[in-house]
Design an enzyme around this catalytic site. Structure first.
Site, PDB file in Angstrom:
ATOM      1  N   SER A 138      12.767   4.694  47.801  1.00 55.00           N
ATOM      2  CA  SER A 138      11.619   4.041  47.745  1.00 55.00           C
ATOM      3  C   SER A 138      11.741   2.625  48.572  1.00 55.00           C
ATOM      4  CB  SER A 138      11.523   3.713  46.510  1.00 55.00           C
ATOM      5  OG  SER A 138      10.062   2.436  46.441  1.00 55.00           O
ATOM      6  N   TYR A 151      13.060   0.768  37.360  1.00 54.82           N
ATOM      7  CA  TYR A 151      12.301   1.589  38.405  1.00 54.82           C
ATOM      8  C   TYR A 151      13.394   1.388  39.488  1.00 54.82           C
ATOM      9  CZ  TYR A 151       9.760   3.699  42.237  1.00 54.82           C
ATOM     10  OH  TYR A 151       9.437   4.788  43.303  1.00 54.82           O
TER      11      TYR A 151
HETATM   12  N1  LIG Z   1       2.869   5.769  45.530  1.00 55.07           N
HETATM   13  C1  LIG Z   1       4.048   4.602  45.614  1.00 55.07           C
HETATM   14  O1  LIG Z   1       3.148   3.861  46.390  1.00 55.07           O
HETATM   15  C2  LIG Z   1       5.269   5.378  45.790  1.00 55.07           C
HETATM   16  C3  LIG Z   1       6.356   4.496  47.575  1.00 55.07           C
HETATM   17  C4  LIG Z   1       7.278   5.020  47.203  1.00 55.07           C
HETATM   18  C5  LIG Z   1       8.185   5.731  46.273  1.00 55.07           C
HETATM   19  N2  LIG Z   1       7.290   6.511  45.489  1.00 55.07           N
HETATM   20  C6  LIG Z   1       7.903   7.601  44.623  1.00 55.07           C
HETATM   21  O2  LIG Z   1       6.794   8.644  45.140  1.00 55.07           O
HETATM   22  C7  LIG Z   1       6.953   9.772  44.348  1.00 55.07           C
HETATM   23  C8  LIG Z   1       5.291  10.158  44.525  1.00 55.07           C
HETATM   24  O3  LIG Z   1       5.076   9.291  44.071  1.00 55.07           O
HETATM   25  P1  LIG Z   1       3.122   8.975  44.093  1.00 55.07           P
HETATM   26  O4  LIG Z   1       2.669   7.522  44.001  1.00 55.07           O
HETATM   27  O5  LIG Z   1       2.429  10.381  45.060  1.00 55.07           O
HETATM   28  O6  LIG Z   1       3.208   9.778  41.946  1.00 55.07           O
HETATM   29  P2  LIG Z   1       1.940  10.442  41.727  1.00 55.07           P
HETATM   30  O7  LIG Z   1       0.237  10.526  42.166  1.00 55.07           O
HETATM   31  O8  LIG Z   1       2.053  10.212  40.325  1.00 55.07           O
HETATM   32  O9  LIG Z   1       2.228  12.112  41.443  1.00 55.07           O
HETATM   33  C9  LIG Z   1       3.599  12.505  40.611  1.00 55.07           C
HETATM   34  C10 LIG Z   1       4.330  13.203  40.693  1.00 55.07           C
HETATM   35  O10 LIG Z   1       4.942  13.846  39.860  1.00 55.07           O
HETATM   36  C11 LIG Z   1       4.295  14.906  38.792  1.00 55.07           C
HETATM   37  N3  LIG Z   1       5.447  14.057  37.877  1.00 55.07           N
HETATM   38  C12 LIG Z   1       6.096  13.195  37.465  1.00 55.07           C
HETATM   39  N4  LIG Z   1       6.529  13.102  36.046  1.00 55.07           N
HETATM   40  C13 LIG Z   1       6.924  14.953  36.240  1.00 55.07           C
HETATM   41  C14 LIG Z   1       8.192  15.064  35.765  1.00 55.07           C
HETATM   42  N5  LIG Z   1       9.158  14.720  34.314  1.00 55.07           N
HETATM   43  N6  LIG Z   1       8.286  16.690  35.651  1.00 55.07           N
HETATM   44  C15 LIG Z   1       7.712  17.424  37.395  1.00 55.07           C
HETATM   45  N7  LIG Z   1       6.569  16.246  37.579  1.00 55.07           N
HETATM   46  C16 LIG Z   1       5.992  15.251  37.354  1.00 55.07           C
HETATM   47  C17 LIG Z   1       2.819  14.781  38.630  1.00 55.07           C
HETATM   48  O11 LIG Z   1       2.259  15.936  38.035  1.00 55.07           O
HETATM   49  P3  LIG Z   1       2.196  15.607  36.272  1.00 55.07           P
HETATM   50  O12 LIG Z   1       1.994  14.589  35.886  1.00 55.07           O
HETATM   51  O13 LIG Z   1       1.763  16.838  36.008  1.00 55.07           O
HETATM   52  O14 LIG Z   1       4.219  16.210  36.147  1.00 55.07           O
HETATM   53  C18 LIG Z   1       2.608  14.754  40.092  1.00 55.07           C
HETATM   54  O15 LIG Z   1       2.260  15.502  41.214  1.00 55.07           O
HETATM   55  C19 LIG Z   1       7.880   9.496  43.469  1.00 55.07           C
HETATM   56  O16 LIG Z   1       9.094   9.774  42.714  1.00 55.07           O
HETATM   57  C20 LIG Z   1       7.663   7.722  43.357  1.00 55.07           C
HETATM   58  O17 LIG Z   1       8.235   6.868  42.760  1.00 55.07           O
HETATM   59  C21 LIG Z   1       6.177   5.879  45.358  1.00 55.07           C
END
Ligand SMILES: NC(=O)c1ccc[n+]([C@@H]2O[C@H](COP(=O)([O-])OP(=O)(O)OC[C@H]3O[C@@H](n4cnc5c(N)ncnc54)[C@H](OP(=O)(O)O)[C@@H]3O)[C@@H](O)[C@H]2O)c1
Length: 233
Positions: A138, A151
């Site tokens: 991130s 985080y």
């Molecule tokens: N969105 C942003 O702005 C952003 C920016 C920088 C980095 N990121 C990173 O990108 C990644 C994805 O983020 P996102 O925003 O797309 O998240 P999201 O929409 O909340 O999706 C998270 C995904 O991870 C799964 N998940 C969460 N906890 C888990 C666990 N303990 N075991 C297995 N699966 C798990 C969720 O499904 P379930 O709930 O069914 O488990 C879902 O499929 C993360 O690592 C986040 O830190 C996001």
């Protein structure tokens, strides 16, 4: 080619799953919610006929569940080319004020999941001629997020781990890429009142992943930094 994407039912992970399938890669999807996995699998099988699309529900904050995901994957697919360690959780708060355990739970989901899953699957990745590991870091791996202290700690650590892995796997021909996105539309941003164009689309991150995969064997994209055009939030 074959890929495993963790946290592949929503947001960035889901977009990466669709990008890989659209480009002919067979994909195993992981997340915790079984209903989401089943629903997505039905839709993907219709959209991408002929692809081998599998899934399993495992909570990657738990080491034994990571081992279970690895053995399920080995049974279903046997070989692995691309591992996308994407699953992650964002719990807002200040390190001095948050409840006890907030740091631990983010370290488990955001760091240990990638560390242990990579170790479990390394024998398969080593056999691949196109081995490539992506860790979803991130912008919070480079700068401290104002209201996301723990985080940020977990994402700095994941970024550090990714650099270590890159050095360790260089001579084995396995590529390692750190992805460092800024704010990207996903469930994590649900309810936030901002114009759509203020954040990136998950598809933007998926495009960058696919272009890193397309490089020749002599080139590796070590880091992908993508920010909203108007900058960080
Ligand atoms: N969105 C942003 O702005 C952003 C920016 C920088 C980095 N990121 C990173 O990108 C990644 C994805 O983020 P996102 O925003 O797309 O998240 P999201 O929409 O909340 O999706 C998270 C995904 O991870 C799964 N998940 C969460 N906890 C888990 C666990 N303990 N075991 C297995 N699966 C798990 C969720 O499904 P379930 O709930 O069914 O488990 C879902 O499929 C993360 O690592 C986040 O830190 C996001």
């Amino acid at each position: 080619m074959k890929a495993l994407v963790t946290g592949g039912t929503k947001g960035i992970g889901k977009a990466i799953v669709e990008m890989l399938l659209a480009n002919g890669v067979d994909v195993h999807v992981n997340a915790r919610n079984l209903q989401d996995l089943e629903f997505q699998n039905g839709a993907l099988k219709t959209l991408f006929e002929g692809r081998n699309i599998t899934y399993s529900s495992n909570d990657l904050s738990d080491k034994s569940a990571i081992q279970s995901l690895a053995s399920t994957y080995k049974e279903l697919h046997g070989t692995l080319d691309i591992l996308v360690n994407n699953a992650g959780v964002f719990l807002p708060g200040l390190t001095t004020e948050e409840e006890d355990g907030v740091l631990e739970s983010q370290i488990e989901t955001n760091l240990y999941s990638a560390y242990y899953l990579t170790r479990e699957l390394m024998p398969l990745i080593e056999q691949s001629e196109h081995g490539h590991i992506f860790n979803m870091c991130s912008i919070a791996s480079k700068i401290a997020y104002p209201n996301g202290g723990s985080y940020s700690i977990s994402k700095f650590a994941l970024y550090g781990y990714t650099k270590v892995l890159r050095e360790e796997l260089k001579s084995k021909g396995i590529k390692v890429t750190a992805i460092l996105p800024g704010a990207t539309w996903s469930n994590s941003w649900a309810g936030v009142e901002l114009p759509r164009e203020r954040l990136m689309e998950a598809h933007d991150i998926a495009i960058s992943v696919w272009s890193a995969i397309c490089m020749s064997p002599s080139a590796v994209v070590e880091e992908i930094i993508v920010r909203p055009q108007l900058g960080d939030l």
